[in-house]
Each structure stands twice: as structure tokens, then as C-alpha cells.
Motif scaffolding. Structure first.
Motif, PDB file in Angstrom:
ATOM      1  N   LYS A  31       0.832  -1.204   0.000  1.00  4.54           N
ATOM      2  CA  LYS A  31       0.000   0.000   0.000  1.00  4.54           C
ATOM      3  C   LYS A  31       0.864   1.250   0.000  1.00  4.54           C
ATOM      4  O   LYS A  31       0.568   2.228  -0.661  1.00  4.54           O
ATOM      5  N   TYR A  32       1.962   1.193   0.752  1.00  3.84           N
ATOM      6  CA  TYR A  32       2.872   2.333   0.797  1.00  3.84           C
ATOM      7  C   TYR A  32       3.465   2.593  -0.581  1.00  3.84           C
ATOM      8  O   TYR A  32       3.513   3.719  -1.060  1.00  3.84           O
ATOM      9  N   SER A  33       3.916   1.515  -1.234  1.00  2.00           N
ATOM     10  CA  SER A  33       4.523   1.648  -2.560  1.00  2.00           C
ATOM     11  C   SER A  33       3.530   2.226  -3.553  1.00  2.00           C
ATOM     12  O   SER A  33       3.855   3.103  -4.342  1.00  2.00           O
ATOM     13  N   GLY A  34       2.275   1.737  -3.519  1.00  2.22           N
ATOM     14  CA  GLY A  34       1.258   2.235  -4.428  1.00  2.22           C
ATOM     15  C   GLY A  34       0.935   3.689  -4.182  1.00  2.22           C
ATOM     16  O   GLY A  34       0.742   4.475  -5.107  1.00  2.22           O
ATOM     17  N   ALA A  35       0.888   4.077  -2.923  1.00  2.00           N
ATOM     18  CA  ALA A  35       0.540   5.453  -2.576  1.00  2.00           C
ATOM     19  C   ALA A  35       1.603   6.440  -3.019  1.00  2.00           C
ATOM     20  O   ALA A  35       1.321   7.610  -3.242  1.00  2.00           O
ATOM     21  N   HIS A  36       2.856   5.974  -3.144  1.00  2.00           N
ATOM     22  CA  HIS A  36       3.942   6.859  -3.508  1.00  2.00           C
ATOM     23  C   HIS A  36       4.425   6.665  -4.933  1.00  2.00           C
ATOM     24  O   HIS A  36       5.479   7.151  -5.314  1.00  2.00           O
ATOM     25  N   ALA A  37       3.629   5.936  -5.730  1.00  3.68           N
ATOM     26  CA  ALA A  37       3.982   5.768  -7.140  1.00  3.68           C
ATOM     27  C   ALA A  37       3.691   7.063  -7.884  1.00  3.68           C
ATOM     28  O   ALA A  37       3.015   7.945  -7.387  1.00  3.68           O
ATOM     29  N   VAL A  38       4.209   7.167  -9.108  1.00  5.50           N
ATOM     30  CA  VAL A  38       3.948   8.368  -9.884  1.00  5.50           C
ATOM     31  C   VAL A  38       2.475   8.412 -10.267  1.00  5.50           C
ATOM     32  O   VAL A  38       1.741   7.457 -10.090  1.00  5.50           O
ATOM     33  N   GLU A  39       2.075   9.536 -10.802  1.00  2.00           N
ATOM     34  CA  GLU A  39       0.660   9.752 -11.120  1.00  2.00           C
ATOM     35  C   GLU A  39       0.084   8.624 -11.970  1.00  2.00           C
ATOM     36  O   GLU A  39       0.713   8.147 -12.898  1.00  2.00           O
ATOM     37  N   SER A  40      -1.138   8.214 -11.632  1.00  2.00           N
ATOM     38  CA  SER A  40      -1.792   7.132 -12.361  1.00  2.00           C
ATOM     39  C   SER A  40      -2.086   7.558 -13.793  1.00  2.00           C
ATOM     40  O   SER A  40      -2.337   8.731 -14.071  1.00  2.00           O
ATOM     41  N   VAL A  41      -2.058   6.584 -14.709  1.00  2.00           N
ATOM     42  CA  VAL A  41      -2.322   6.877 -16.114  1.00  2.00           C
ATOM     43  C   VAL A  41      -3.487   6.034 -16.605  1.00  2.00           C
ATOM     44  O   VAL A  41      -3.916   5.093 -15.941  1.00  2.00           O
ATOM     45  N   SER A  42      -3.994   6.362 -17.775  1.00  2.00           N
ATOM     46  CA  SER A  42      -5.072   5.583 -18.376  1.00  2.00           C
ATOM     47  C   SER A  42      -4.479   4.497 -19.255  1.00  2.00           C
ATOM     48  O   SER A  42      -3.329   4.596 -19.716  1.00  2.00           O
ATOM     49  N   GLU A  43      -5.256   3.454 -19.519  1.00  2.00           N
ATOM     50  CA  GLU A  43      -4.779   2.356 -20.359  1.00  2.00           C
ATOM     51  C   GLU A  43      -4.418   2.832 -21.758  1.00  2.00           C
ATOM     52  O   GLU A  43      -3.493   2.323 -22.379  1.00  2.00           O
ATOM     53  N   GLN A  44      -5.160   3.829 -22.250  1.00  2.00           N
ATOM     54  CA  GLN A  44      -4.949   4.303 -23.612  1.00  2.00           C
ATOM     55  C   GLN A  44      -3.564   4.925 -23.817  1.00  2.00           C
ATOM     56  O   GLN A  44      -3.058   4.982 -24.937  1.00  2.00           O
ATOM     57  N   LYS A  45      -2.929   5.362 -22.738  1.00  2.00           N
ATOM     58  CA  LYS A  45      -1.647   6.050 -22.852  1.00  2.00           C
ATOM     59  C   LYS A  45      -0.446   5.128 -22.682  1.00  2.00           C
ATOM     60  O   LYS A  45       0.695   5.559 -22.861  1.00  2.00           O
ATOM     61  N   LEU A  46      -0.672   3.883 -22.326  1.00  2.00           N
ATOM     62  CA  LEU A  46       0.444   3.019 -21.948  1.00  2.00           C
ATOM     63  C   LEU A  46       1.491   2.862 -23.047  1.00  2.00           C
ATOM     64  O   LEU A  46       2.692   2.936 -22.783  1.00  2.00           O
ATOM     65  N   ALA A  47       1.064   2.610 -24.264  1.00  2.00           N
ATOM     66  CA  ALA A  47       2.016   2.359 -25.350  1.00  2.00           C
ATOM     67  C   ALA A  47       2.892   3.576 -25.647  1.00  2.00           C
ATOM     68  O   ALA A  47       4.011   3.429 -26.153  1.00  2.00           O
ATOM     69  N   SER A  48       2.409   4.765 -25.327  1.00  2.00           N
ATOM     70  CA  SER A  48       3.157   5.984 -25.637  1.00  2.00           C
ATOM     71  C   SER A  48       4.075   6.422 -24.501  1.00  2.00           C
ATOM     72  O   SER A  48       4.853   7.363 -24.649  1.00  2.00           O
ATOM     73  N   LEU A  49       4.022   5.736 -23.362  1.00  2.00           N
ATOM     74  CA  LEU A  49       4.826   6.139 -22.206  1.00  2.00           C
ATOM     75  C   LEU A  49       6.302   5.822 -22.416  1.00  2.00           C
ATOM     76  O   LEU A  49       6.662   4.819 -23.022  1.00  2.00           O
ATOM     77  N   SER A  50       7.142   6.681 -21.880  1.00  2.00           N
ATOM     78  CA  SER A  50       8.578   6.433 -21.880  1.00  2.00           C
ATOM     79  C   SER A  50       9.044   6.268 -20.447  1.00  2.00           C
ATOM     80  O   SER A  50       8.564   6.953 -19.539  1.00  2.00           O
ATOM     81  N   TYR A  51       9.954   5.362 -20.246  1.00  2.00           N
ATOM     82  CA  TYR A  51      10.469   5.076 -18.903  1.00  2.00           C
ATOM     83  C   TYR A  51      11.243   6.273 -18.373  1.00  2.00           C
ATOM     84  O   TYR A  51      12.082   6.851 -19.066  1.00  2.00           O
ATOM     85  N   SER A  52      10.965   6.638 -17.112  1.00  2.00           N
ATOM     86  CA  SER A  52      11.654   7.789 -16.515  1.00  2.00           C
ATOM     87  C   SER A  52      12.189   7.481 -15.125  1.00  2.00           C
ATOM     88  O   SER A  52      12.318   8.380 -14.291  1.00  2.00           O
ATOM     89  N   GLY A  53      12.462   6.202 -14.849  1.00  2.00           N
ATOM     90  CA  GLY A  53      13.070   5.840 -13.582  1.00  2.00           C
ATOM     91  C   GLY A  53      12.164   5.116 -12.608  1.00  2.00           C
ATOM     92  O   GLY A  53      12.626   4.584 -11.599  1.00  2.00           O
ATOM     93  N   GLN A  54      10.850   5.084 -12.878  1.00  2.00           N
ATOM     94  CA  GLN A  54       9.908   4.385 -12.010  1.00  2.00           C
ATOM     95  C   GLN A  54       9.462   3.108 -12.704  1.00  2.00           C
ATOM     96  O   GLN A  54       8.787   3.152 -13.728  1.00  2.00           O
ATOM     97  N   ASP A  55       9.827   1.950 -12.158  1.00  2.00           N
ATOM     98  CA  ASP A  55       9.544   0.675 -12.815  1.00  2.00           C
ATOM     99  C   ASP A  55       8.048   0.394 -12.916  1.00  2.00           C
ATOM    100  O   ASP A  55       7.573  -0.129 -13.924  1.00  2.00           O
ATOM    101  N   VAL A  56       7.317   0.700 -11.853  1.00  2.00           N
ATOM    102  CA  VAL A  56       5.904   0.349 -11.756  1.00  2.00           C
ATOM    103  C   VAL A  56       5.067   1.607 -11.525  1.00  2.00           C
ATOM    104  O   VAL A  56       5.379   2.401 -10.648  1.00  2.00           O
ATOM    105  N   ILE A  57       4.007   1.752 -12.314  1.00  2.00           N
ATOM    106  CA  ILE A  57       3.078   2.855 -12.105  1.00  2.00           C
ATOM    107  C   ILE A  57       1.655   2.291 -12.063  1.00  2.00           C
ATOM    108  O   ILE A  57       1.389   1.205 -12.573  1.00  2.00           O
ATOM    109  N   THR A  58       0.752   3.025 -11.437  1.00  2.00           N
ATOM    110  CA  THR A  58      -0.631   2.568 -11.366  1.00  2.00           C
ATOM    111  C   THR A  58      -1.406   2.998 -12.604  1.00  2.00           C
ATOM    112  O   THR A  58      -1.097   4.002 -13.239  1.00  2.00           O
ATOM    113  N   VAL A  59      -2.418   2.226 -12.928  1.00  2.00           N
ATOM    114  CA  VAL A  59      -3.273   2.494 -14.082  1.00  2.00           C
ATOM    115  C   VAL A  59      -4.710   2.677 -13.585  1.00  2.00           C
ATOM    116  O   VAL A  59      -5.181   1.912 -12.733  1.00  2.00           O
ATOM    117  N   ASN A  60      -5.392   3.699 -14.112  1.00  2.00           N
ATOM    118  CA  ASN A  60      -6.782   3.959 -13.722  1.00  2.00           C
ATOM    119  C   ASN A  60      -6.966   3.967 -12.202  1.00  2.00           C
ATOM    120  O   ASN A  60      -7.866   3.321 -11.660  1.00  2.00           O
TER     121      ASN A  60
END
Length: 282
Positions: free
Chosen positions: A79-108
């Protein structure tokens, strides 16, 4: 021994309160090390005591409490890790994302996209794997997971080479793994073309494995526990190496297991060519 466990838990909680989100990966390693210490120096002697004094109810109760504390600690870390992840994104944007140092991000906002119909258990446990696309790339794998699907035989070596498979040794070992979309420990699927993709070692373990273990722990607890599960590889254009995977899970009848995350297919110190899977160190 009880006091020893309490001291360890207290020290971990202090770490949780002081650590920023950028240190989450290191914190995970620290917590896992602490948990192993607890198991090695506290739980093992108690199990031995249980076998010697089978009638000692106090020992049995302490073992159960120890198991519960370990599970709560792991859940708190998640829960701590999820709460401090970078801003959540939508599924539609996933393919266009570029890695910026955060391995895991939340979706929706970490909510999986399952309908009530998706969560029905009326047909029992099941698993379905999408057909390969026109470029022989894997597509989404879906399942309603239950203890009944878990394998009882030891896994055999993998022989399939998915798209983008240009493996080589780097300083930390092999660059790529043949990554199961739905992990072997959950369904027993192994050399299945529709369930394997080329993924970095980091993507496979620890990143995907962390979530697979959470699901596995839950369905092992009871034969009545079900988890609706979906893993979707995300490709950009006609590239043969996936940019990452989306993992969704929802326990039926509870929120014990509940996540929707995107994990980047990257490896520290290596530049990947997603067009074909070749790579360059440095």
C-alpha cells in the motif's frame, strides 16, 4: 521471541515513515530481508517447538500470530509503494509512455477494469490465452484463478523463443527471461506460445513476481478464494519487444487482492532496441 519480532516490526515501520517514493524499491529489499530474519530466528524455532510439544497451544497461537503479522507487514509495504507511485495513467496512454526511472506505475487509479459479469464464479476456475497477432506477438491472457488451477508438478525448462528474443549475458546475468504472462505457479502453463513474451530479468523478477506472489498467497489460503486476473503485453506500433505489461487482479467478494499496474520492460544499464529486441550495454 515475541519481543524480538515487535522490535523488528517497529524498525520497519519507522523506515516506511521516513522513506520517499524514490526509495521504494530499496525499501522492498530491506523489508524482505527483515521478514527473512523474522522467519529464520523467530518462526523456525517455534515450528520446531511445535513438533516437539504438539499439545502446546500457546506455541501454535504464537505461530499463527506471527504469520498474520508478516502478511500485514507485506500488505502495508504494498500500500505504501502504491501510494507513492507516480501519477496514475489511463490504459490508452500506456504504449506511448517512456520510462523515466519508475519501474511500476498505477493504471486507472489502481482499479482493474472488470465488470460484475467478469467476476462470476458460476463456471468455476478457468484460463484463456489470446491468439498471437499478425507479427506472432502475444496478446492478453485472462483467468479466474483458484487453488484448483495451481500446478503440482515441477516446472520443466522453457524452450520457446518469443518475438524480440536476442538474449545475452550482462554483468548481472542473462538480460532476458521468457516471461509468463500468467505465472507458472498460478496455472501450470509452461511452454505455451500464447503465454510467453520476451522480458528483462528486472521485469520478470522482482517486478512481476511481486504481484504474482500476492495473488498466489491469497488463493493458497482457501479453495473458496478466487481472483480475476489479466495480463496484457503493451507493444508500440510494430515493435517486437513489448514496452511493458499491464497487470490487473481482483479477488472475488473482497478487495484483499486489488490492483491495476503497468510495469516497464527495462533493465538498468542496458539500452533496449524495442523494434527487434537487440540491446547495447551502457
Amino acid at each position: 521471541m515475541k519481543r524480538k519480532f515487535s522490535v523488528i516490526v517497529s524498525s520497519i515501520l519507522v523506515l516506511l515513515s521516513l522513506t520517499t517514493f524514490s526509495d521504494t524499491y530499496n525499501l522492498t529489499q530491506v523489508v524482505d530481508a527483515k521478514i527473512k530474519t523474522v522467519i529464520k530466528y523467530d518462526k523456525a524455532p517455534l515450528k520446531k517447538a511445535k513438533s516437539i510439544e504438539a499439545e502446546n497451544k500457546e506455541t501454535e497461537q504464537h505461530i499463527r500470530k506471527l504469520d498474520q503479522k508478516i502478511k500485514k507487514l507485506r500488505l502495508k509495504l504494498k500500500k505504501y509503494s502504491g501510494a507513492h507511485a507516480v501519477e496514475s495513467v489511463s490504459e490508452q496512454k500506456l504504449a506511448s509512455l517512456s520510462y523515466s526511472g519508475q519501474d511500476v506505475i498505477t493504471v486507472n487509479n489502481n482499479d482493474p477494469n472488470f465488470t460484475q459479469a467478469d467476476l462470476t464464479t458460476s463456471h468455476g476456475a478457468w484460463q484463456k490465452y489470446g491468439n498471437l497477432d499478425s507479427l506472432n506477438r502475444v496478446t492478453a491472457a485472462n483467468a479466474l484463478l483458484n487453488k484448483s488451477l495451481m500446478p503440482t508438478a515441477q516446472r520443466e525448462p522453457l524452450t520457446i523463443n518469443p518475438t524480440g528474443w536476442h538474449n545475452k549475458r550482462i554483468a548481472s546475468g542473462w538480460l532476458y527471461n521468457r516471461c509468463h504472462l500468467i505465472g507458472y505457479q498460478l496455472t501450470g502453463q509452461n511452454n505455451n506460445w500464447k503465454n510467453l513474451m520476451t522480458g528483462t530479468r528486472q521485469l520478470n523478477d522482482p517486478d512481476m513476481l511481486r504481484y504474482e506472489d500476492e495473488v498466489a498467497d491469497y488463493i493458497k489460503e482457501s479453495s473458496s478464494n478466487y481472483v480475476r486476473y489479466r495480463v496484457t503485453p503493451v507493444f508500440r506500433g510494430n515493435e517486437l519487444l513489448a514496452r511493458g505489461v499491464e497487470m490487473e487482479a481482483q479477488s472475488v467478494g473482497s478487495n484483499t487482492v486489488h490492483f491495476n499496474v503497468y510495469i516497464f520492460n527495462v533493465q538498468p544499464g542496458v539500452k533496449l532496441n524495442y523494434a527487434d529486441g537487440t540491446s547495447r550495454v551502457g
